[in-house]
Design a protein around this motif. Structure first.
Motif, PDB file in Angstrom:
ATOM      1  N   GLY A   3       0.512   1.629   7.441  1.00 43.83           N
ATOM      2  CA  GLY A   3      -0.617   2.478   7.125  1.00 43.83           C
ATOM      3  C   GLY A   3      -1.842   1.630   6.930  1.00 43.83           C
ATOM      4  N   GLN A   4      -2.827   2.152   6.185  1.00 41.00           N
ATOM      5  CA  GLN A   4      -4.052   1.418   5.979  1.00 41.00           C
ATOM      6  C   GLN A   4      -3.770   0.148   5.195  1.00 41.00           C
ATOM      7  OE1 GLN A   4      -7.443   3.667   4.719  1.00 41.00           O
ATOM      8  NE2 GLN A   4      -6.581   5.570   5.486  1.00 41.00           N
ATOM      9  N   ARG A   5      -4.538  -0.899   5.504  1.00 39.92           N
ATOM     10  CA  ARG A   5      -4.363  -2.221   4.887  1.00 39.92           C
ATOM     11  C   ARG A   5      -2.935  -2.716   5.015  1.00 39.92           C
ATOM     12  NH1 ARG A   5      -8.835  -3.889   2.231  1.00 39.92           N
ATOM     13  NH2 ARG A   5     -10.195  -2.347   1.284  1.00 39.92           N
ATOM     14  N   GLY A   6      -2.268  -2.307   6.077  1.00 42.71           N
ATOM     15  CA  GLY A   6      -0.922  -2.813   6.305  1.00 42.71           C
ATOM     16  C   GLY A   6       0.128  -2.153   5.459  1.00 42.71           C
ATOM     17  N   LYS A   7      -0.202  -1.031   4.786  1.00 43.64           N
ATOM     18  CA  LYS A   7       0.776  -0.382   3.919  1.00 43.64           C
ATOM     19  C   LYS A   7       1.829   0.317   4.751  1.00 43.64           C
ATOM     20  CE  LYS A   7       2.543   0.940   0.165  1.00 43.64           C
ATOM     21  NZ  LYS A   7       3.115  -0.054  -0.705  1.00 43.64           N
ATOM     22  N   PRO A   8       3.112   0.120   4.454  1.00 47.26           N
ATOM     23  CA  PRO A   8       4.150   0.754   5.234  1.00 47.26           C
ATOM     24  C   PRO A   8       4.142   2.265   5.064  1.00 47.26           C
ATOM     25  CG  PRO A   8       5.068  -0.266   3.292  1.00 47.26           C
ATOM     26  CD  PRO A   8       3.640  -0.694   3.369  1.00 47.26           C
ATOM     27  N   VAL A   9       4.331   2.959   6.151  1.00 50.52           N
ATOM     28  CA  VAL A   9       4.440   4.401   6.104  1.00 50.52           C
ATOM     29  C   VAL A   9       5.818   4.780   5.599  1.00 50.52           C
ATOM     30  CG1 VAL A   9       4.459   6.506   7.481  1.00 50.52           C
ATOM     31  CG2 VAL A   9       2.798   4.709   7.980  1.00 50.52           C
ATOM     32  N   ARG A  29      18.679  11.303   0.966  1.00 52.59           N
ATOM     33  CA  ARG A  29      17.709  11.627  -0.075  1.00 52.59           C
ATOM     34  C   ARG A  29      16.344  11.177   0.394  1.00 52.59           C
ATOM     35  NH1 ARG A  29      17.271  13.312  -5.014  1.00 52.59           N
ATOM     36  NH2 ARG A  29      15.501  12.684  -6.291  1.00 52.59           N
ATOM     37  N   GLN A  30      15.399  12.101   0.435  1.00 50.57           N
ATOM     38  CA  GLN A  30      14.073  11.764   0.908  1.00 50.57           C
ATOM     39  C   GLN A  30      13.214  11.257  -0.232  1.00 50.57           C
ATOM     40  OE1 GLN A  30      13.069  15.560   2.621  1.00 50.57           O
ATOM     41  NE2 GLN A  30      13.525  14.817   4.643  1.00 50.57           N
ATOM     42  N   GLY A  31      12.152  10.589   0.122  1.00 52.65           N
ATOM     43  CA  GLY A  31      11.177  10.191  -0.868  1.00 52.65           C
ATOM     44  C   GLY A  31      11.250   8.746  -1.283  1.00 52.65           C
ATOM     45  N   ALA A  32      12.078   7.921  -0.631  1.00 53.18           N
ATOM     46  CA  ALA A  32      12.078   6.498  -0.982  1.00 53.18           C
ATOM     47  C   ALA A  32      10.759   5.894  -0.556  1.00 53.18           C
ATOM     48  CB  ALA A  32      13.224   5.784  -0.299  1.00 53.18           C
ATOM     49  N   GLU A 243       0.156  -2.633  -7.496  1.00 52.24           N
ATOM     50  CA  GLU A 243      -0.750  -2.238  -6.422  1.00 52.24           C
ATOM     51  C   GLU A 243      -2.050  -1.724  -7.017  1.00 52.24           C
ATOM     52  OE1 GLU A 243       0.989   0.775  -4.026  1.00 52.24           O
ATOM     53  OE2 GLU A 243       2.265  -0.597  -2.905  1.00 52.24           O
ATOM     54  N   SER A 244      -3.093  -1.738  -6.217  1.00 51.32           N
ATOM     55  CA  SER A 244      -4.347  -1.134  -6.631  1.00 51.32           C
ATOM     56  C   SER A 244      -4.178   0.378  -6.718  1.00 51.32           C
ATOM     57  CB  SER A 244      -5.449  -1.462  -5.617  1.00 51.32           C
ATOM     58  OG  SER A 244      -5.175  -0.817  -4.375  1.00 51.32           O
ATOM     59  N   PRO A 245      -4.973   1.058  -7.568  1.00 46.44           N
ATOM     60  CA  PRO A 245      -4.882   2.519  -7.644  1.00 46.44           C
ATOM     61  C   PRO A 245      -5.099   3.189  -6.295  1.00 46.44           C
ATOM     62  CG  PRO A 245      -6.157   1.673  -9.490  1.00 46.44           C
ATOM     63  CD  PRO A 245      -5.920   0.509  -8.560  1.00 46.44           C
ATOM     64  N   GLU A 246      -5.989   2.607  -5.484  1.00 41.65           N
ATOM     65  CA  GLU A 246      -6.257   3.196  -4.175  1.00 41.65           C
ATOM     66  C   GLU A 246      -5.027   3.156  -3.289  1.00 41.65           C
ATOM     67  OE1 GLU A 246      -9.851   1.952  -6.191  1.00 41.65           O
ATOM     68  OE2 GLU A 246      -8.075   0.806  -5.597  1.00 41.65           O
ATOM     69  N   LEU A 247      -4.299   2.043  -3.335  1.00 40.69           N
ATOM     70  CA  LEU A 247      -3.121   1.922  -2.483  1.00 40.69           C
ATOM     71  C   LEU A 247      -1.978   2.798  -2.992  1.00 40.69           C
ATOM     72  CD1 LEU A 247      -2.228   0.553   0.076  1.00 40.69           C
ATOM     73  CD2 LEU A 247      -1.331  -1.336  -1.274  1.00 40.69           C
ATOM     74  N   VAL A 248      -1.865   2.928  -4.312  1.00 40.11           N
ATOM     75  CA  VAL A 248      -0.860   3.837  -4.865  1.00 40.11           C
ATOM     76  C   VAL A 248      -1.143   5.260  -4.410  1.00 40.11           C
ATOM     77  CG1 VAL A 248       0.095   4.835  -6.975  1.00 40.11           C
ATOM     78  CG2 VAL A 248      -0.356   2.383  -6.862  1.00 40.11           C
ATOM     79  N   ALA A 249      -2.413   5.663  -4.453  1.00 35.06           N
ATOM     80  CA  ALA A 249      -2.772   7.015  -4.027  1.00 35.06           C
ATOM     81  C   ALA A 249      -2.450   7.223  -2.548  1.00 35.06           C
ATOM     82  CB  ALA A 249      -4.262   7.256  -4.282  1.00 35.06           C
ATOM     83  N   LYS A 250      -2.719   6.226  -1.730  1.00 35.47           N
ATOM     84  CA  LYS A 250      -2.398   6.345  -0.303  1.00 35.47           C
ATOM     85  C   LYS A 250      -0.893   6.433  -0.087  1.00 35.47           C
ATOM     86  CE  LYS A 250      -6.526   3.801   1.134  1.00 35.47           C
ATOM     87  NZ  LYS A 250      -7.047   2.512   1.643  1.00 35.47           N
ATOM     88  N   SER A 251      -0.147   5.686  -0.888  1.00 33.87           N
ATOM     89  CA  SER A 251       1.302   5.729  -0.773  1.00 33.87           C
ATOM     90  C   SER A 251       1.825   7.124  -1.092  1.00 33.87           C
ATOM     91  CB  SER A 251       1.942   4.705  -1.724  1.00 33.87           C
ATOM     92  OG  SER A 251       1.538   3.401  -1.418  1.00 33.87           O
ATOM     93  N   GLN A 253       0.149   9.922  -0.970  1.00 35.48           N
ATOM     94  CA  GLN A 253      -0.318  10.862   0.038  1.00 35.48           C
ATOM     95  C   GLN A 253       0.514  10.771   1.304  1.00 35.48           C
ATOM     96  OE1 GLN A 253      -2.773  13.251  -0.436  1.00 35.48           O
ATOM     97  NE2 GLN A 253      -1.834  14.008   1.454  1.00 35.48           N
ATOM     98  N   ALA A 254       0.915   9.546   1.668  1.00 36.53           N
ATOM     99  CA  ALA A 254       1.756   9.372   2.856  1.00 36.53           C
ATOM    100  C   ALA A 254       3.074  10.117   2.689  1.00 36.53           C
ATOM    101  CB  ALA A 254       2.006   7.882   3.111  1.00 36.53           C
TER     102      ALA A 254
END
Length: 327
Positions: A3-9, A29-32, A243-251, A253-254
């Motif tokens: 994902g953004q900044r190399g964050k894994p989807v 089980r989903q959501g890992a 992680e930064s709050p922004e990256l946690v939020a992106k995680s 949201q993904a």
């Protein structure tokens, strides 16, 4: 995929077999969370409570999420052997493959595997550095899951004592995969139940590691834990990733974008050096914003992975925190 900044989807978790001789009918089980989330049974924070969340999970659910970081680490060790030597993860996955041969073929992607492997390597590296000057220090693995640090931090016939802390349900499942080791002691507690500190012999010092665990606690709980540890274990050390709050939020949201169910990740501390303000008993805080620097041969990693970690370093999005307690 990244994902953004190399964050894994985030992907759905594959079905994981039980130990040889046990049922392998483990529901998916989903959501890992391929970035910070190693296991759903390890001390999530916020509503519902950690205890209620674990009580609601079946053994199969807990076991499946415990396997996910080991799959990533084993994949990284096979793909980039000059960067990662991880015999424990490969051993456990080999045992799993005895009942589910296709387990090795599960592909979570390069970036998630690299994050799992580097997060583990960062923790092990910091433990080893600490033990060079304090060889008798106790090692506490906060939220151990299926990991076993004994082989990483000392020879099999001697070395540091390792305390494996996790929920009783998790430790019970853990025992189905590994025998008792003379240098390892179990701590069947929630991370936020500070009574676990009474069970640790820190007469020779202490270093505790929390890999991928604090994301599921709110900042107040993490701060209270750090303060309690700093006052209880003077001269000790705590290592964790964040992680930064922004990256946690992106995680998060993904996860939602894919229609998956995931535990809340309330730890959104904007200051990487926050432990300085959490406790007057904290002496120093060191932060490494480049997890790839822990790899002995980072050039062996694929260019997209290196680019991902470079972007996260520039944005201070994923980092390792080392907290030294006064004393």
């Amino acid at each position: 995929a990244a994902g953004q900044r190399g964050k894994p989807v985030v992907r759905a978790v594959p079905r994981i077999p039980g130990p040889p001789g046990r049922s392998s009918a483990v529901p998916s089980r989903q959501g890992a969370h391929p970035g910070p989330r190693p296991r759903q049974g390890a001390h999530p924070g916020g509503p519902p409570s950690p205890r209620s969340r674990v009580d609601a999970m079946s053994d199969a659910d807990i076991q499946e999420t415990l396997f996910f970081p080991l799959l990533g680490r084993a994949r990284a060790a096979r793909a980039w052997p000059t960067c990662f030597q991880d015999p424990w993860s490969e051993r456990v996955i080999s045992l799993a493959a005895a009942t589910r041969p296709d387990i090795r073929g599960r592909d979570m992607g390069e970036m998630p595997a690299a994050i799992y492997a580097l997060r583990h390597l960062a923790a092990v590296t910091e433990i080893r550095r600490h033990l060079r000057t304090r060889p008798t220090a106790a090692v506490v693995d906060l939220g151990c899951g299926l990991d076993r640090l004994v082989g990483d931090v000392g020879a099999e016939d001697g070395g540091a004592s390792v305390y494996a802390l996790d929920f009783p349900e998790v430790l019970r499942l853990r025992r189905t995969w590994m025998g008792v080791h003379e240098r390892e002691r179990e701590l069947p507690f929630s991370l936020t139940d500070h009574r676990w500190m009474d069970e640790v012999d820190a007469s020779g010092g202490l270093i505790a590691v929390a890999s991928g665990v604090f994301y599921f606690l709110d900042a107040d709980r993490v701060g209270a834990l750090v303060d309690a540890m700093a006052r209880r274990f003077p001269g000790g050390r705590l290592v964790y990733d964040a992680e930064s709050p922004e990256l946690v939020a992106k995680s998060e949201q993904a996860v939602r974008d894919r229609g998956l169910d995931a535990a809340p990740m309330p730890f959104r501390e904007p200051d990487p050096y926050a432990p300085r303000s959490w406790s007057g008993a904290v002496a120093r805080v060191r932060v490494n914003f480049d997890l790839s620097s822990y790899a002995p041969d980072p050039a062996a990693l694929p260019q997209p992975v290196r680019d991902g970690f470079a972007a996260m370093k520039a944005g201070r999005d994923l980092y390792e925190v080392v907290v030294d307690f006064a004393g």
